[in-house]
Design an enzyme around this catalytic site. Structure first.
Site, PDB file in Angstrom:
ATOM      1  N   ARG A 124       0.881  -8.725  13.957  1.00 15.21           N
ATOM      2  CA  ARG A 124       0.225  -7.719  13.099  1.00 15.21           C
ATOM      3  C   ARG A 124      -0.762  -8.376  12.143  1.00 15.21           C
ATOM      4  O   ARG A 124      -1.828  -7.829  11.853  1.00 15.21           O
ATOM      5  CB  ARG A 124       1.285  -6.922  12.325  1.00 15.21           C
ATOM      6  CG  ARG A 124       2.052  -5.954  13.224  1.00 15.21           C
ATOM      7  CD  ARG A 124       3.363  -5.517  12.613  1.00 15.21           C
ATOM      8  NE  ARG A 124       3.225  -4.670  11.460  1.00 15.21           N
ATOM      9  CZ  ARG A 124       4.196  -4.480  10.564  1.00 15.21           C
ATOM     10  NH1 ARG A 124       5.361  -5.090  10.697  1.00 15.21           N
ATOM     11  NH2 ARG A 124       4.005  -3.679   9.558  1.00 15.21           N
TER      12      ARG A 124
ATOM     13  N   ARG B 202      12.313  -5.971   4.346  1.00 18.73           N
ATOM     14  CA  ARG B 202      12.178  -4.519   4.146  1.00 18.73           C
ATOM     15  C   ARG B 202      13.248  -3.737   4.921  1.00 18.73           C
ATOM     16  O   ARG B 202      13.544  -4.033   6.067  1.00 18.73           O
ATOM     17  CB  ARG B 202      10.787  -4.082   4.628  1.00 18.73           C
ATOM     18  CG  ARG B 202      10.584  -2.581   4.595  1.00 18.73           C
ATOM     19  CD  ARG B 202       9.145  -2.204   4.604  1.00 18.73           C
ATOM     20  NE  ARG B 202       8.472  -2.484   5.871  1.00 18.73           N
ATOM     21  CZ  ARG B 202       7.174  -2.227   6.063  1.00 18.73           C
ATOM     22  NH1 ARG B 202       6.444  -1.733   5.091  1.00 18.73           N
ATOM     23  NH2 ARG B 202       6.620  -2.500   7.230  1.00 18.73           N
TER      24      ARG B 202
ATOM     25  N   ARG C  17      12.623  -1.823  10.536  1.00 17.73           N
ATOM     26  CA  ARG C  17      11.619  -1.450  11.536  1.00 17.73           C
ATOM     27  C   ARG C  17      11.557  -2.518  12.622  1.00 17.73           C
ATOM     28  O   ARG C  17      11.573  -3.710  12.327  1.00 17.73           O
ATOM     29  CB  ARG C  17      10.248  -1.322  10.853  1.00 17.73           C
ATOM     30  CG  ARG C  17       9.949   0.068  10.377  1.00 17.73           C
ATOM     31  CD  ARG C  17       8.719   0.130   9.529  1.00 17.73           C
ATOM     32  NE  ARG C  17       7.510  -0.411  10.152  1.00 17.73           N
ATOM     33  CZ  ARG C  17       6.289  -0.301   9.621  1.00 17.73           C
ATOM     34  NH1 ARG C  17       6.125   0.319   8.472  1.00 17.73           N
ATOM     35  NH2 ARG C  17       5.239  -0.808  10.232  1.00 17.73           N
TER      36      ARG C  17
ATOM     37  N   LYS D 158       0.841  -1.214   0.000  1.00 14.45           N
ATOM     38  CA  LYS D 158       0.000   0.000   0.000  1.00 14.45           C
ATOM     39  C   LYS D 158       0.871   1.258   0.000  1.00 14.45           C
ATOM     40  O   LYS D 158       0.629   2.195  -0.756  1.00 14.45           O
ATOM     41  CB  LYS D 158      -0.935   0.023   1.229  1.00 14.45           C
ATOM     42  CG  LYS D 158      -1.812  -1.209   1.367  1.00 14.45           C
ATOM     43  CD  LYS D 158      -2.760  -1.108   2.537  1.00 14.45           C
ATOM     44  CE  LYS D 158      -2.104  -1.040   3.903  1.00 14.45           C
ATOM     45  NZ  LYS D 158      -1.387  -2.266   4.304  1.00 14.45           N
TER      46      LYS D 158
ATOM     47  N   ARG E  30      -8.436   1.574  10.170  1.00 10.65           N
ATOM     48  CA  ARG E  30      -7.956   0.214  10.427  1.00 10.65           C
ATOM     49  C   ARG E  30      -9.024  -0.594  11.176  1.00 10.65           C
ATOM     50  O   ARG E  30      -8.837  -1.780  11.416  1.00 10.65           O
ATOM     51  CB  ARG E  30      -6.705   0.334  11.300  1.00 10.65           C
ATOM     52  CG  ARG E  30      -5.664  -0.737  11.103  1.00 10.65           C
ATOM     53  CD  ARG E  30      -4.543  -0.261  10.248  1.00 10.65           C
ATOM     54  NE  ARG E  30      -3.292  -0.917  10.546  1.00 10.65           N
ATOM     55  CZ  ARG E  30      -2.138  -0.481  10.080  1.00 10.65           C
ATOM     56  NH1 ARG E  30      -2.077   0.599   9.338  1.00 10.65           N
ATOM     57  NH2 ARG E  30      -1.037  -1.129  10.344  1.00 10.65           N
TER      58      ARG E  30
HETATM   59  P1  AMP Z   1       1.952   0.594   9.373  1.00 11.52           P
HETATM   60  O1  AMP Z   1       3.136   1.446   9.069  1.00 11.52           O
HETATM   61  O2  AMP Z   1       0.723   0.979   8.611  1.00 11.52           O
HETATM   62  O3  AMP Z   1       2.272  -0.894   9.259  1.00 11.52           O
HETATM   63  O4  AMP Z   1       1.591   0.854  10.910  1.00 11.52           O
HETATM   64  C1  AMP Z   1       2.526   0.574  11.937  1.00 11.52           C
HETATM   65  C2  AMP Z   1       1.810   0.509  13.259  1.00 11.52           C
HETATM   66  O5  AMP Z   1       1.208   1.768  13.557  1.00 11.52           O
HETATM   67  C3  AMP Z   1       0.677  -0.495  13.353  1.00 11.52           C
HETATM   68  O6  AMP Z   1       1.130  -1.808  13.620  1.00 11.52           O
HETATM   69  C4  AMP Z   1      -0.129   0.089  14.508  1.00 11.52           C
HETATM   70  O7  AMP Z   1       0.494  -0.155  15.753  1.00 11.52           O
HETATM   71  C5  AMP Z   1      -0.029   1.590  14.248  1.00 11.52           C
HETATM   72  N1  AMP Z   1      -1.128   2.053  13.378  1.00 11.52           N
HETATM   73  C6  AMP Z   1      -1.024   2.511  12.097  1.00 11.52           C
HETATM   74  N2  AMP Z   1      -2.226   2.889  11.624  1.00 11.52           N
HETATM   75  C7  AMP Z   1      -3.117   2.663  12.624  1.00 11.52           C
HETATM   76  C8  AMP Z   1      -4.526   2.860  12.757  1.00 11.52           C
HETATM   77  N3  AMP Z   1      -5.278   3.346  11.740  1.00 11.52           N
HETATM   78  N4  AMP Z   1      -5.099   2.514  13.929  1.00 11.52           N
HETATM   79  C9  AMP Z   1      -4.373   2.044  14.949  1.00 11.52           C
HETATM   80  N5  AMP Z   1      -3.047   1.839  14.900  1.00 11.52           N
HETATM   81  C10 AMP Z   1      -2.406   2.149  13.755  1.00 11.52           C
END
Ligand code: AMP
Length: 225
Positions: A171, A127, A160, A13, A88
């Site tokens: 996740r 990554r 990360r 994404k 989310r």
């Molecule tokens: P991402 O970079 O999208 O994989 O997000 C990394 C982390 O940020 C996730 O595993 C969550 O802990 C937090 N996170 C990102 N977006 C959301 C969201 N919309 N709601 C809650 N937690 C989020």
């Protein structure tokens, strides 16, 4: 036009959102990036979000909602945006719809990146990111010219913390339990589209571009008015 990108972590994404932002001028709003920036800068939001992110759990809805709704409101005037990683949960999606309605806006399209678990694990474990400019690499699919060094700005790469195998599993579990329902939420609104997240980035991009060409922006907004 306002687009939501849906799919498991590692579906690509973020990569597609960056390409759409560069080539078509969309504003790219990534919750993960905004949260990580807050953690780095040790803000109030960052301090609250850190432990959830490190465990691979969702940051509580109230924190994320306030942060994202403020970001969207502050981006007024730039109404063509892509939401990457937000909403989310169905709760977040409902709140988002409500707030957009107040601004006489609506989500025009949600794109689901259908992606196998095998692809997701391969992509996330390999990554690497640039510590300065945030550029995205993969140790096999998109290696840097010099190992561990960003091609674009020469800074050091990092992995990360939540891209460890254990946290990836968590996740994915969170995605299955809390995020997957969003597919039905947007399907019921008649705005769900699908791309194959297993494909290489340029192929996904051409699928996405075709879909975008068929979408008439702002129709829903006019209907809502
Ligand atoms: P991402 O970079 O999208 O994989 O997000 C990394 C982390 O940020 C996730 O595993 C969550 O802990 C937090 N996170 C990102 N977006 C959301 C969201 N919309 N709601 C809650 N937690 C989020």
């Amino acid at each position: 036009m306002r687009i939501v990108l849906l799919g498991p972590p590692g579906a690509g994404k973020g990569t597609q959102a960056v390409m759409l932002a560069e080539k078509k001028g969309f504003l790219h709003l990534s919750t993960g990036d905004i949260l990580r920036e807050n953690v780095k800068n040790k803000t109030d939001i960052g301090r609250k979000a850190k432990e959830f992110m490190e465990k691979g759990e969702l940051v509580p809805d109230d924190i994320v909602l306030r942060m994202m709704l403020d970001t969207i409101k502050n981006a007024r005037g730039k109404n063509d945006f892509i939401l990457d990683g937000f909403p989310r949960t169905v709760y977040q999606a409902k709140k988002l719809d409500k707030e957009l309605d107040k601004l006489k806006l609506a989500i025009d399209m949600a794109v689901y990146f259908k992606t196998s678990t095998k692809t997701v694990i391969f992509r996330l474990t390999g990554r690497r990111l640039c510590s300065k400019c945030g550029a995205n690499y993969h140790i096999v699919n998109m290696p840097t010219k010099k190992q561990g060094v960003c091609d674009k700005c020469g800074s050091e790469l990092y992995q990360r913390k939540d891209d460890s195998e254990e946290t990836i599993k968590k996740r994915l579990e969170v995605y299955d339990n809390q995020t997957k329902d969003l597919i039905d939420y947007y399907k019921a609104q008649g705005i769900l589209k699908e791309v194959s997240g297993d494909l290489e980035a340029p192929k996904v991009y051409s699928e996405l571009s075709e879909i975008l060409n068929t979408c008439k922006p702002d129709d829903r907004h006019k209907v809502r008015k």
